[in-house]
Motif scaffolding. Sequence first.
Motif, PDB file in Angstrom:
ATOM      1  N   UNK A   1       0.850  -1.177   0.044  1.00 35.04           N
ATOM      2  CA  UNK A   1      -0.318   0.112   0.013  1.00 35.04           C
ATOM      3  C   UNK A   1       1.078   1.619   0.400  1.00 35.04           C
ATOM      4  N   UNK A   2       2.086   0.719   0.827  1.00 32.40           N
ATOM      5  CA  UNK A   2       3.278   2.514   0.590  1.00 32.40           C
ATOM      6  C   UNK A   2       3.648   2.645  -0.426  1.00 32.40           C
ATOM      7  N   UNK A   3       4.097   1.507  -1.231  1.00 34.33           N
ATOM      8  CA  UNK A   3       4.167   1.357  -3.281  1.00 34.33           C
ATOM      9  C   UNK A   3       3.141   2.173  -4.038  1.00 34.33           C
ATOM     10  N   UNK A   4       2.428   2.013  -3.381  1.00 35.10           N
ATOM     11  CA  UNK A   4       1.304   3.146  -3.750  1.00 35.10           C
ATOM     12  C   UNK A   4       1.269   4.456  -5.054  1.00 35.10           C
ATOM     13  N   UNK A   5       2.424   4.695  -3.689  1.00 37.89           N
ATOM     14  CA  UNK A   5       1.547   6.327  -3.857  1.00 37.89           C
ATOM     15  C   UNK A   5       2.986   6.240  -5.011  1.00 37.89           C
ATOM     16  N   UNK A   6       4.221   6.164  -4.297  1.00 37.82           N
ATOM     17  CA  UNK A   6       5.421   6.432  -6.028  1.00 37.82           C
ATOM     18  C   UNK A   6       5.019   5.832  -7.242  1.00 37.82           C
ATOM     19  N   UNK A   7       4.074   5.005  -7.177  1.00 42.38           N
ATOM     20  CA  UNK A   7       3.928   4.016  -7.996  1.00 42.38           C
ATOM     21  C   UNK A   7       3.000   5.085  -9.552  1.00 42.38           C
ATOM     22  N   UNK A   8       1.885   5.520  -8.212  1.00 39.93           N
ATOM     23  CA  UNK A   8       0.898   6.183  -9.297  1.00 39.93           C
ATOM     24  C   UNK A   8       1.356   7.659  -9.600  1.00 39.93           C
ATOM     25  N   UNK A   9       3.015   8.473  -9.056  1.00 41.56           N
ATOM     26  CA  UNK A   9       3.237   9.421  -9.830  1.00 41.56           C
ATOM     27  C   UNK A   9       4.085   9.296 -11.011  1.00 41.56           C
ATOM     28  N   UNK A  10       5.099   7.941 -10.643  1.00 46.12           N
ATOM     29  CA  UNK A  10       6.120   7.438 -11.630  1.00 46.12           C
ATOM     30  C   UNK A  10       4.874   7.605 -13.119  1.00 46.12           C
ATOM     31  N   UNK A  11       3.827   5.987 -13.002  1.00 43.88           N
ATOM     32  CA  UNK A  11       2.964   6.640 -14.085  1.00 43.88           C
ATOM     33  C   UNK A  11       2.572   7.980 -14.874  1.00 43.88           C
ATOM     34  N   UNK A  12       2.164   8.674 -14.054  1.00 46.70           N
ATOM     35  CA  UNK A  12       1.416  10.643 -14.191  1.00 46.70           C
ATOM     36  C   UNK A  12       3.005  10.975 -14.854  1.00 46.70           C
ATOM     37  N   UNK A  13       3.958  10.481 -14.369  1.00 44.49           N
ATOM     38  CA  UNK A  13       5.530  11.107 -15.102  1.00 44.49           C
ATOM     39  C   UNK A  13       6.053  10.851 -16.477  1.00 44.49           C
ATOM     40  N   UNK A  14       5.624   9.262 -16.909  1.00 40.52           N
ATOM     41  CA  UNK A  14       5.691   8.720 -17.959  1.00 40.52           C
ATOM     42  C   UNK A  14       5.446  10.095 -19.303  1.00 40.52           C
ATOM     43  N   UNK A  15       4.710  10.757 -18.989  1.00 36.87           N
ATOM     44  CA  UNK A  15       4.745  11.381 -20.313  1.00 36.87           C
ATOM     45  C   UNK A  15       6.030  12.767 -20.369  1.00 36.87           C
ATOM     46  N   UNK A  16       5.774  13.046 -18.948  1.00 36.86           N
ATOM     47  CA  UNK A  16       7.898  13.514 -18.914  1.00 36.86           C
ATOM     48  C   UNK A  16       8.768  13.070 -19.150  1.00 36.86           C
ATOM     49  N   UNK A  17       8.295  11.660 -19.451  1.00 36.69           N
ATOM     50  CA  UNK A  17      10.161  11.518 -19.188  1.00 36.69           C
ATOM     51  C   UNK A  17      10.369  10.929 -20.473  1.00 36.69           C
ATOM     52  N   UNK A  18       9.204  10.535 -21.273  1.00 35.43           N
ATOM     53  CA  UNK A  18       9.963  10.284 -22.523  1.00 35.43           C
ATOM     54  C   UNK A  18       9.431  11.407 -23.600  1.00 35.43           C
ATOM     55  N   UNK A  19       8.004  11.961 -23.094  1.00 26.51           N
ATOM     56  CA  UNK A  19       7.799  12.703 -24.492  1.00 26.51           C
ATOM     57  C   UNK A  19       8.846  13.699 -24.690  1.00 26.51           C
ATOM     58  N   UNK A  20       9.766  13.946 -23.755  1.00 25.51           N
ATOM     59  CA  UNK A  20      10.483  14.790 -24.111  1.00 25.51           C
ATOM     60  C   UNK A  20      12.658  14.483 -24.582  1.00 25.51           C
ATOM     61  N   UNK A  21      12.520  15.705 -24.862  1.00 29.44           N
ATOM     62  CA  UNK A  21      14.620  15.005 -24.997  1.00 29.44           C
ATOM     63  C   UNK A  21      15.503  16.347 -23.637  1.00 29.44           C
ATOM     64  N   UNK A  22      15.996  15.864 -23.279  1.00 26.66           N
ATOM     65  CA  UNK A  22      16.475  16.365 -22.466  1.00 26.66           C
ATOM     66  C   UNK A  22      16.803  18.198 -23.028  1.00 26.66           C
ATOM     67  N   UNK A  23      17.545  18.354 -24.045  1.00 31.31           N
ATOM     68  CA  UNK A  23      17.080  20.005 -23.889  1.00 31.31           C
ATOM     69  C   UNK A  23      16.265  20.420 -24.333  1.00 31.31           C
ATOM     70  N   UNK A  24      14.642  19.926 -24.263  1.00 28.89           N
ATOM     71  CA  UNK A  24      13.289  20.332 -24.659  1.00 28.89           C
ATOM     72  C   UNK A  24      13.469  21.182 -22.762  1.00 28.89           C
ATOM     73  N   UNK A  25      13.313  19.442 -21.817  1.00 29.26           N
ATOM     74  CA  UNK A  25      13.424  19.577 -20.556  1.00 29.26           C
ATOM     75  C   UNK A  25      14.294  21.682 -20.545  1.00 29.26           C
ATOM     76  N   UNK A  26      15.612  20.894 -20.630  1.00 28.09           N
ATOM     77  CA  UNK A  26      15.872  22.735 -19.964  1.00 28.09           C
ATOM     78  C   UNK A  26      15.513  23.528 -20.553  1.00 28.09           C
ATOM     79  N   UNK A  27      15.070  23.616 -21.563  1.00 28.56           N
ATOM     80  CA  UNK A  27      14.469  24.476 -22.750  1.00 28.56           C
ATOM     81  C   UNK A  27      12.670  25.330 -21.827  1.00 28.56           C
ATOM     82  N   UNK A  28      12.436  24.792 -20.608  1.00 27.15           N
ATOM     83  CA  UNK A  28      11.107  24.329 -19.762  1.00 27.15           C
ATOM     84  C   UNK A  28      11.594  25.398 -18.888  1.00 27.15           C
TER      85      UNK A  28
END
Length: 377
Positions: free
Chosen positions: A101-128
């Motif tokens: 149950x304690x691991x549900x929190x990190x898991x939910x956030x990881x799923x929510x972060x997937x677009x941020x992690x895979x939809x952008x390059x490092x340069x695009x993140x820096x540009x933000x």
Amino acid sequence: MAIDVVPTVLYSGMLGVVISALVQATSKPKHKQTMYLSGLLVLLIIHILGELYIYSGAYRFAPGLAGFQLPIRMLLGPALYFYAYAAMSADCKRSVRSYLTALLGPLVVIVAMLPFVFAMTAEQKLALADPATRDPELWQIAIYTCLFSAVAFIFFTFAYLFAALKLHAQHRKQLMDKYSAIEKRSMDWFRVVLILWGLAWLVYATNYAATFIGVRWFAVATLLPLFELLILIAFTHLALNQSELRESEKGITQQTQQRTTVIPPEKMHQIAEKLSATMAEKQLYRDDELSLNSLSTSIAVSENYISETLSQFLNTNFFQFVNSYRVEEAKKLLMDSDMLVSTIAYEVGFKSKSTFNSAFKKIVGTTPTAFKKAPQI
């Protein structure tokens, strides 16, 4: 590279405090309380490193790592609760389900972060980081990710904070059923720290989310890290100096059930009279370490019978029952002697003046000093 100087200095101070505490914790005896404390300190280090990564401007060197602390931060609430459980509960083992149950929190956030992690390059993140170079669509992804993680952090963490507060209340109630002095056993400092930490994390998450929608509270950006630093100093000092409680001193177990009457009222009446007579004649309340066990031995009545009589027949608990006798004698001494209030507190059996003041005011309705000064009719 822009550096937010004040938060960087303050979070660096927090990092030093927590690392120092972790070193001390690892040198202590390896009981469960210390192990969970060490785990909590490791999570705090990761959380603080994540903040330093942003405030110090280090994210410019490796923008792909931005937000690495967000899933880990979700474990702070569970870690605090598990530390409290190890310190205050007689049930040492936690179920596998509680950890999952304690691991549900990190898991939910990881799923929510997937677009941020895979939809952008490092340069695009820096540009933000710069309004002039950021991509509007990618910026929206970043905003939603950060807002979601902030909201998830608030709800998930506060659920565990409330659970820890409930556990502490159970622990304190258990002590009051068994002991006349609970100061060193009650861990009341933990309740205060939980409330302060909850307030700090609420402001932190709100400020964190507000930053991504263009609202910046400069005072909060400076004062909040300072507030967190002070809380960390207090928590680490108190936690490291908190001695391990004996099993009998720990809170209600998961198996504890609601007490039901198992002896007749006539028997409880006899026990109540015996309690009153013994307390008046032998003045057992003057013993500042008087416990249910020692009282049971003194009057030759089982602990369960005494506890049930106090709860079901006298509508009180052991702690309040003993303190009522202490306060009554204190009233006489306040009226008839020139003894100092602090001297009277220890004379009648209290272990501290603060506990005496609190018990006296609860029973009499005023402080001992005010009672002493008031004209007696």
